[in-house]
Design a protein around this motif. Structure first.
Motif, PDB file in Angstrom:
ATOM      1  N   LEU A  70       0.838  -1.205   0.000  1.00 50.64           N
ATOM      2  CA  LEU A  70       0.000   0.000   0.000  1.00 50.64           C
ATOM      3  C   LEU A  70       0.871   1.253   0.000  1.00 50.64           C
ATOM      4  N   LEU A  71       1.885   1.259   0.840  1.00 47.54           N
ATOM      5  CA  LEU A  71       2.784   2.420   0.913  1.00 47.54           C
ATOM      6  C   LEU A  71       3.545   2.595  -0.405  1.00 47.54           C
ATOM      7  N   PHE A  72       3.965   1.468  -1.000  1.00 45.29           N
ATOM      8  CA  PHE A  72       4.701   1.527  -2.262  1.00 45.29           C
ATOM      9  C   PHE A  72       3.838   2.078  -3.391  1.00 45.29           C
ATOM     10  N   GLU A  73       2.552   1.710  -3.381  1.00 44.48           N
ATOM     11  CA  GLU A  73       1.631   2.158  -4.434  1.00 44.48           C
ATOM     12  C   GLU A  73       1.240   3.624  -4.296  1.00 44.48           C
ATOM     13  N   THR A  74       1.480   4.204  -3.119  1.00 42.65           N
ATOM     14  CA  THR A  74       1.126   5.614  -2.895  1.00 42.65           C
ATOM     15  C   THR A  74       2.262   6.496  -3.404  1.00 42.65           C
ATOM     16  N   TRP A  94       4.421  10.538   8.927  1.00 41.97           N
ATOM     17  CA  TRP A  94       3.253   9.690   9.120  1.00 41.97           C
ATOM     18  C   TRP A  94       1.960  10.516   9.121  1.00 41.97           C
ATOM     19  N   LYS A  95       2.019  11.698   9.665  1.00 49.45           N
ATOM     20  CA  LYS A  95       0.827  12.547   9.737  1.00 49.45           C
ATOM     21  C   LYS A  95       0.272  12.825   8.340  1.00 49.45           C
ATOM     22  N   ASP A  96       1.160  13.109   7.401  1.00 60.31           N
ATOM     23  CA  ASP A  96       0.717  13.392   6.028  1.00 60.31           C
ATOM     24  C   ASP A  96       0.301  12.112   5.299  1.00 60.31           C
ATOM     25  N   VAL A  97       1.077  11.041   5.502  1.00 56.52           N
ATOM     26  CA  VAL A  97       0.810   9.789   4.792  1.00 56.52           C
ATOM     27  C   VAL A  97      -0.495   9.158   5.262  1.00 56.52           C
ATOM     28  N   ARG A  98      -0.777   9.290   6.545  1.00 54.79           N
ATOM     29  CA  ARG A  98      -1.997   8.695   7.112  1.00 54.79           C
ATOM     30  C   ARG A  98      -3.246   9.190   6.392  1.00 54.79           C
ATOM     31  N   LYS A  99      -3.265  10.443   6.065  1.00 52.70           N
ATOM     32  CA  LYS A  99      -4.425  11.010   5.373  1.00 52.70           C
ATOM     33  C   LYS A  99      -4.605  10.406   3.985  1.00 52.70           C
ATOM     34  N   LEU A 100      -3.481  10.030   3.388  1.00 52.17           N
ATOM     35  CA  LEU A 100      -3.532   9.503   2.013  1.00 52.17           C
ATOM     36  C   LEU A 100      -4.017   8.056   1.942  1.00 52.17           C
ATOM     37  N   ILE A 101      -3.755   7.287   2.987  1.00 58.37           N
ATOM     38  CA  ILE A 101      -4.008   5.843   2.895  1.00 58.37           C
ATOM     39  C   ILE A 101      -5.087   5.327   3.843  1.00 58.37           C
ATOM     40  N   LYS A 102      -5.642   6.163   4.688  1.00 61.99           N
ATOM     41  CA  LYS A 102      -6.551   5.696   5.751  1.00 61.99           C
ATOM     42  C   LYS A 102      -7.823   5.031   5.233  1.00 61.99           C
ATOM     43  N   ASN A 103      -8.230   5.306   3.999  1.00 63.67           N
ATOM     44  CA  ASN A 103      -9.469   4.716   3.471  1.00 63.67           C
ATOM     45  C   ASN A 103      -9.244   3.381   2.757  1.00 63.67           C
ATOM     46  N   PRO A 108      -8.569  -0.555   2.609  1.00 65.42           N
ATOM     47  CA  PRO A 108      -8.816  -1.673   3.547  1.00 65.42           C
ATOM     48  C   PRO A 108      -7.548  -2.216   4.205  1.00 65.42           C
ATOM     49  N   ARG A 109      -6.428  -2.132   3.502  1.00 62.30           N
ATOM     50  CA  ARG A 109      -5.176  -2.653   4.043  1.00 62.30           C
ATOM     51  C   ARG A 109      -4.682  -1.836   5.239  1.00 62.30           C
ATOM     52  N   PHE A 110      -5.162  -0.590   5.341  1.00 66.49           N
ATOM     53  CA  PHE A 110      -4.808   0.284   6.458  1.00 66.49           C
ATOM     54  C   PHE A 110      -5.342  -0.301   7.772  1.00 66.49           C
ATOM     55  N   ASP A 111      -6.636  -0.641   7.800  1.00 70.03           N
ATOM     56  CA  ASP A 111      -7.252  -1.190   9.018  1.00 70.03           C
ATOM     57  C   ASP A 111      -6.858  -2.637   9.255  1.00 70.03           C
ATOM     58  N   LYS A 112      -6.647  -3.407   8.177  1.00 70.66           N
ATOM     59  CA  LYS A 112      -6.309  -4.825   8.334  1.00 70.66           C
ATOM     60  C   LYS A 112      -4.939  -5.020   8.972  1.00 70.66           C
ATOM     61  N   PHE A 113      -4.043  -4.091   8.753  1.00 69.16           N
ATOM     62  CA  PHE A 113      -2.706  -4.264   9.308  1.00 69.16           C
ATOM     63  C   PHE A 113      -2.739  -4.292  10.829  1.00 69.16           C
ATOM     64  N   SER A 114      -3.424  -3.334  11.447  1.00 70.05           N
ATOM     65  CA  SER A 114      -3.518  -3.295  12.906  1.00 70.05           C
ATOM     66  C   SER A 114      -4.594  -2.295  13.320  1.00 70.05           C
ATOM     67  N   SER A 115      -5.154  -2.551  14.486  1.00 71.03           N
ATOM     68  CA  SER A 115      -6.123  -1.594  15.036  1.00 71.03           C
ATOM     69  C   SER A 115      -5.415  -0.480  15.798  1.00 71.03           C
ATOM     70  N   SER A 116      -4.100  -0.652  15.979  1.00 70.71           N
ATOM     71  CA  SER A 116      -3.302   0.340  16.708  1.00 70.71           C
ATOM     72  C   SER A 116      -2.624   1.296  15.732  1.00 70.71           C
ATOM     73  N   ASP A 117      -2.920   2.582  15.883  1.00 71.69           N
ATOM     74  CA  ASP A 117      -2.290   3.576  15.002  1.00 71.69           C
ATOM     75  C   ASP A 117      -0.800   3.703  15.299  1.00 71.69           C
ATOM     76  N   ARG A 118      -0.437   3.423  16.534  1.00 71.09           N
ATOM     77  CA  ARG A 118       0.974   3.496  16.909  1.00 71.09           C
ATOM     78  C   ARG A 118       1.783   2.427  16.155  1.00 71.09           C
ATOM     79  N   ARG A 136       0.928   1.083  13.270  1.00 77.91           N
ATOM     80  CA  ARG A 136       0.978   1.492  11.865  1.00 77.91           C
ATOM     81  C   ARG A 136       2.072   2.527  11.636  1.00 77.91           C
ATOM     82  N   GLU A 137       2.192   3.476  12.551  1.00 77.67           N
ATOM     83  CA  GLU A 137       3.224   4.520  12.428  1.00 77.67           C
ATOM     84  C   GLU A 137       4.618   3.918  12.506  1.00 77.67           C
ATOM     85  N   GLN A 138       4.807   3.002  13.464  1.00 80.64           N
ATOM     86  CA  GLN A 138       6.116   2.361  13.609  1.00 80.64           C
ATOM     87  C   GLN A 138       6.491   1.597  12.340  1.00 80.64           C
ATOM     88  N   GLU A 139       5.504   0.883  11.769  1.00 73.48           N
ATOM     89  CA  GLU A 139       5.772   0.102  10.566  1.00 73.48           C
ATOM     90  C   GLU A 139       6.052   1.021   9.381  1.00 73.48           C
TER      91      GLU A 139
END
Length: 442
Positions: free
Chosen positions: A310-314, A323-332, A334-344, A346-349
């Motif tokens: 997902l990150l590579f395709e963006t 992360w603050k800027d990227v989060r807005k781009l990818i949050k919608n 499905p792979r965003f939520d499937k990775f983890s329910s923890s935003d922390r 996701r940011e670390q990854e």
């Protein structure tokens, strides 16, 4: 109930699935309404248990057939006890009977068992040959009419050393040893001349019977050892087969029931025990937990790979993105939520991904510099004289994406370039094609 059972069979209800997953196959069939809700579930559970056992037997029969075909291949290959598995696999690896056994470890195990059997037979044949050689040698000694209790081995062997039964005994020590045994037997029969013919016959028969009994006892001992070894191997093979089936069944259960990586083994175990497949599994607690941990590793890797993709395709993401800027781009996605329910998490990854991407970018840029023919051992001195050489180098590099990806890291890019220039200067001019390297001349 019979009609309901028949419906389950016709709809090919999986023995390793759940009621909820198979419901869509049967809910629209008129026979579905023949039983109450409780009865349907009971009949379903009984059906999948029986079907699981049938499938286990079918798999066992197929596996046995494949093993028998593999063993037949081993026989046809005419291998010896000195043949290695790598030699056998290299020669017959494309054979269908070889491929029929899926796991290489199992192929090697069956090959090793076959070699052990060959060695056992060789040992048995060797023992039989030795006994035959001894018997024939003793017969040769009995044929010597002049041989008595006071006979010397040195004298006797001169008379018999041309006989094939003498030559068949490879060890001279053995010949003399058996000769002494024969003499002992003669000493025990001293005075036989004074015994009547009937007594001689009885003694001869008793000696014959004694030898037969000793031979039978020896053979019985060998057979018992062989049978014990065969039974142990058979039990071991059965245990391995049951273990493999239990592992596959438990993996299927985990695949169906465990989709989240956030739960612990203790929490997950409660849910798994409610499934009928839990009772079919004969693995230990530790083995189940180890398979659970492996399953979580696979899930985590899949989710991580999907998140990185997902990150590579963006395309808006570069090496300086936050992360603050990227989060807005990818949050919608499905792979965003499937990775983890923890935003922390996701940011670390995300920052792990950036670090890996930066490392790759640096390696690819160094490779690009090696491909740049405009740079050589003279580059350092040319750069010191004027800026034109740097402009020539940049003109060569600026159209390559391996150079452009580090545009946001210009200082780092310049440092890598200058380090490479210093490296070329230290190495100096390359040796002529016909000139040996200094280390080789020495």
């Amino acid at each position: 109930m019979e009609q309901f059972r028949l419906m389950l069979a016709e709809k090919e209800v999986s023995a390793f699935s759940t009621w909820e997953k198979e419901l869509h196959k049967i809910v629209f069939d008129p026979r579905y309404l023949l039983l109450t809700s409780k009865e349907r579930k009971q009949v379903f559970d009984q059906h999948v248990k029986e079907r699981a056992e049938e499938e286990r037997k079918e798999r066992a029969a197929k596996l046995k057939q494949k093993k028998d075909e593999y063993k037949e291949l081993l026989k046809e290959a005419k291998i010896t006890s000195r043949t290695s598995f790598s030699e056998f696999a290299g020669k017959y690896g494309r054979e269908e009977r070889f491929k029929g056994i899926e796991k290489m470890r199992e192929r090697e195990h069956l090959f090793t068992d076959f070699i052990h059997e060959l060695k056992r037979r060789d040992k048995e044949d060797k023992f039989a040959r030795k006994e035959r050689v001894k018997t024939e040698f003793m017969e040769l000694l009995k044929e010597q009419k002049s041989l008595g209790v006071k006979s010397s081995w040195n004298d006797v062997k001169k008379n018999i050393d041309s006989d094939s039964r003498y030559k068949a005994v490879e060890s001279s020590t053995k010949r003399e040893e058996w000769f002494k045994d024969h003499i002992k037997g003669l000493k025990g029969n001293v005075g036989e001349e004074t015994v009547d013919d009937g007594e001689k016959e009885r003694r001869k028969e008793a000696e014959k019977q004694r030898r037969i009994e000793e031979s039978l006892k020896e053979r019985e001992k060998v057979v018992k050892e062989q049978l014990s070894s065969s039974l142990k191997e058979r039990d071991k093979e059965r245990d391995n087969q049951r273990k493999e089936e239990a592992v596959e069944n438990f993996k299927a259960l985990l695949a169906d029931m465990v989709r989240s990586t956030d739960m612990t083994w203790k929490e997950t175990r409660r849910g798994l025990r409610k499934d009928h497949r839990w009772d079919l599994c004969t693995l230990s607690k530790q083995e189940k937990e180890e398979l659970f941990d492996e399953h979580l590793k696979v899930l985590n890797k899949k989710k991580r790979d999907a998140f990185h993709q997902l990150l590579f395709e963006t395309s808006q993401i570069d090496l300086t993105s936050t992360w603050k800027d990227v989060r807005k781009l990818i949050k919608n996605d499905p792979r965003f939520d499937k990775f983890s329910s923890s935003d922390r998490k996701r940011e670390q990854e995300f920052y792990v991904y950036l670090d890996e991407r930066l490392q790759r970018a640096q390696e690819e840029f160094r490779q690009l510099l090696k491909e740049t023919k405009a740079m050589n051992y003279k580059s350092k001195s040319l750069l010191a004289e004027s800026d034109q050489h740097m402009r020539d180098i940049e003109a060569f590099l600026e159209n390559d994406k391996r150079y452009l990806i580090l545009e946001c890291k210009q200082q780092l890019r310049q440092k890598i370039l200058m380090d490479y220039v210093d490296e070329l200067a230290r190495k100096g001019p390359p040796p002529p094609p016909t000139q040996a390297e200094p280390s080789r001349r020495k």
